[in-house]
Design an enzyme around this catalytic site. Structure first.
Site, PDB file in Angstrom:
ATOM      1  CG  HIS A 196      -1.927   1.035   1.301  1.00 47.00           C
ATOM      2  ND1 HIS A 196      -1.645   2.364   1.536  1.00 47.00           N
ATOM      3  CD2 HIS A 196      -3.262   0.950   1.131  1.00 47.00           C
ATOM      4  CE1 HIS A 196      -2.792   3.044   1.510  1.00 47.00           C
ATOM      5  NE2 HIS A 196      -3.789   2.222   1.264  1.00 47.00           N
ATOM      6  CB  CYS A 234      -4.292   3.621  -2.128  1.00 45.34           C
ATOM      7  SG  CYS A 234      -5.402   4.618  -1.131  1.00 45.34           S
ATOM      8  CG  HIS A 263      -7.203   0.538  -1.130  1.00 43.94           C
ATOM      9  ND1 HIS A 263      -6.515   0.782   0.038  1.00 43.94           N
ATOM     10  CD2 HIS A 263      -7.522  -0.777  -1.108  1.00 43.94           C
ATOM     11  CE1 HIS A 263      -6.418  -0.338   0.730  1.00 43.94           C
ATOM     12  NE2 HIS A 263      -7.009  -1.297   0.053  1.00 43.94           N
ATOM     13  CG  ASP A 308      -9.538   3.619   0.886  1.00 44.45           C
ATOM     14  OD1 ASP A 308      -9.749   2.980   1.914  1.00 44.45           O
ATOM     15  OD2 ASP A 308      -8.426   4.109   0.612  1.00 44.45           O
ATOM     16  CG  HIS A 309     -10.642   6.246   4.178  1.00 48.85           C
ATOM     17  ND1 HIS A 309      -9.612   7.088   4.463  1.00 48.85           N
ATOM     18  CD2 HIS A 309     -10.204   5.000   4.457  1.00 48.85           C
ATOM     19  CE1 HIS A 309      -8.582   6.390   4.887  1.00 48.85           C
ATOM     20  NE2 HIS A 309      -8.914   5.113   4.889  1.00 48.85           N
ATOM     21  CE1 TYR A 322     -11.809   1.081   5.433  1.00 40.72           C
ATOM     22  CE2 TYR A 322     -10.698   2.432   7.079  1.00 40.72           C
ATOM     23  CZ  TYR A 322     -10.688   1.739   5.879  1.00 40.72           C
ATOM     24  OH  TYR A 322      -9.553   1.715   5.121  1.00 40.72           O
TER      25      TYR A 322
HETATM   26  C1  DNO Z   1      -6.519   3.155   5.534  1.00 40.93           C
HETATM   27  C2  DNO Z   1      -5.964   1.967   4.893  1.00 40.93           C
HETATM   28  C3  DNO Z   1      -4.584   1.684   5.373  1.00 40.93           C
HETATM   29  C4  DNO Z   1      -4.125   0.360   4.847  1.00 40.93           C
HETATM   30  C5  DNO Z   1      -2.732  -0.016   5.233  1.00 40.93           C
HETATM   31  C6  DNO Z   1      -2.303  -1.221   4.455  1.00 40.93           C
HETATM   32  O1  DNO Z   1      -7.672   3.232   5.734  1.00 40.93           O
HETATM   33  O2  DNO Z   1      -6.031   2.050   3.532  1.00 40.93           O
HETATM   34  O3  DNO Z   1      -4.579   1.661   6.764  1.00 40.93           O
HETATM   35  O4  DNO Z   1      -4.962  -0.641   5.346  1.00 40.93           O
HETATM   36  O5  DNO Z   1      -1.858   1.015   5.040  1.00 40.93           O
HETATM   37  O6  DNO Z   1      -1.265  -1.837   5.095  1.00 40.93           O
END
Ligand code: DNO
Length: 346
Positions: A196, A234, A263, A308-309, A322
């Site tokens: 990531h 991401c 992501h 993602d978020h 989340y």
């Molecule tokens: C945030 C996530 C990160 C991700 C880590 C992967 O919400 O995208 O915390 O899980 O960086 O190791």
């Protein structure tokens, strides 16, 4: 493309029963959360989680994350034991049918924000990164949800000093050592490792961050020539640096077959380079999500994707970034775009 959804296990208020009702979701992205960073995950626990997920008609093919112990990143103390444990975790997860493992190599802190519930003009709230506020933060006196909370303020202070002394090149060298150790095991087990990027993609609190831009991702991939050595690309992490062309990266690394996990979220970049997390829809932020998905589609992306978020909307309270509602909206928005792309191809 397989649309997935992050699930934080049995204690997550966003339950599997809710997740399975989002029409496009085929599986969850989860982890064993009960074991301290660096230890071997008990197989029974991996298997128990998988059964719980499968019982709801969902898959558990992606793990996010198997965290990397600080001793590995600093190559100090028990790093070799932790690397051996890491390899064992890859083997155990493969045995349980896991196909992709997401991890990161960010020193001490995972993602960093200045506020987790900034009210936005539409009455929702979201995670934000205001540079001015981050500059005033003392990381030893605070914690964020993605950070390992097992360190005391003194330990955090000393870790920060060690990373400052290590510098970027030192961190690269420790990453290279780690990759050369683990990728042969991942290849043997046919598990795709997906690093990531650093979030945000610049140095925070004076400590080095290296998975930040195209040149560095090129360098990262050149550490090991194997498809099992790949990326979690991401959009919200790489995309908050204006000089990063996320869509171009999708095309480049997608063609190479090195993106295993996508992501996707949107962010609104502010004038001073700060950013606010926004709804997924292109018009809500600085990224063109339709263009991004088109790039994934054009390169024949067949990996995993997750919204993602999300913001907190409709009065929801939960784990910052989340909640259920905004991520579900994001998933459906992206599934809609994808369906159109699929139909246009025929
Ligand atoms: C945030 C996530 C990160 C991700 C880590 C992967 O919400 O995208 O915390 O899980 O960086 O190791």
């Amino acid at each position: 493309m397989k649309m997935t959804f992050r699930w934080y296990g049995s204690d997550d208020p966003v339950t599997l029963d809710k997740i399975r009702q989002i029409p496009c979701i085929t599986g969850v992205v989860t982890a064993v959360y009960s074991v301290p960073v660096g230890e071997v995950w008990p197989y029974e626990e991996i298997d128990r989680i998988k059964s719980e997920v499968n019982a709801k008609g969902l898959e558990m093919e992606v793990i996010e994350s198997v965290p990397v112990h600080e001793d590995i990143k600093l190559r100090q103390g028990n790093y070799q034991t932790y690397i051996d444990n890491y390899k064992e975790n890859i083997r155990r997860l493969a045995k349980a049918g896991v196909k992709c493992i997401c991890y990161n190599f960010m020193p001490v802190f995972d993602w960093t924000r200045s506020r987790l519930d900034q009210p936005l003009s539409d009455g929702s709230n979201a995670l934000v990164y205001y540079k001015e506020d981050v500059d005033k933060m003392d990381p030893a006196k605070m914690t964020l949800p993605g950070w390992d909370a097992s360190y005391s303020p003194d330990e955090i202070g000393s870790l920060i000093e060690k990373y400052r002394a290590l510098g970027e090149e030192g961190l690269w060298s420790n990453l290279e050592y780690f990759i050369k150790e683990i990728i042969p095991v991942a290849a043997e087990c046919d598990v795709r490792m997906a690093i990531h990027p650093d979030d945000p993609p610049w140095s925070v609190f004076g400590i080095p961050r290296i998975i930040t831009n195209e040149a560095n991702i090129d360098r990262f991939l050149s550490l090991y020539d194997d498809v099992h050595h790949g990326l979690t690309l991401c959009s919200g992490s790489l995309g908050c640096l204006k000089s990063n062309d996320y869509t171009a990266m999708v095309r480049k690394y997608g063609k190479m077959g090195r993106i295993h996990f996508a992501h996707i979220r949107n962010i609104k970049i502010l004038e001073d380079g700060s950013f606010e997390e926004s709804a997924h829809m292109s018009s809500c932020g600085s990224l063109d999500v339709e263009e991004i998905l088109k790039a994934y589609h054009d390169v024949g992306f067949d990996g995993y994707l997750r919204p993602d978020h999300g913001r907190m909307i409709w009065g929801e309270h939960g784990k910052p970034g989340y909640g259920l509602y905004d991520r579900a909206l994001g998933a459906m928005y992206m599934a809609g775009i994808w369906e159109t792309l699929e139909k246009e191809r025929i």
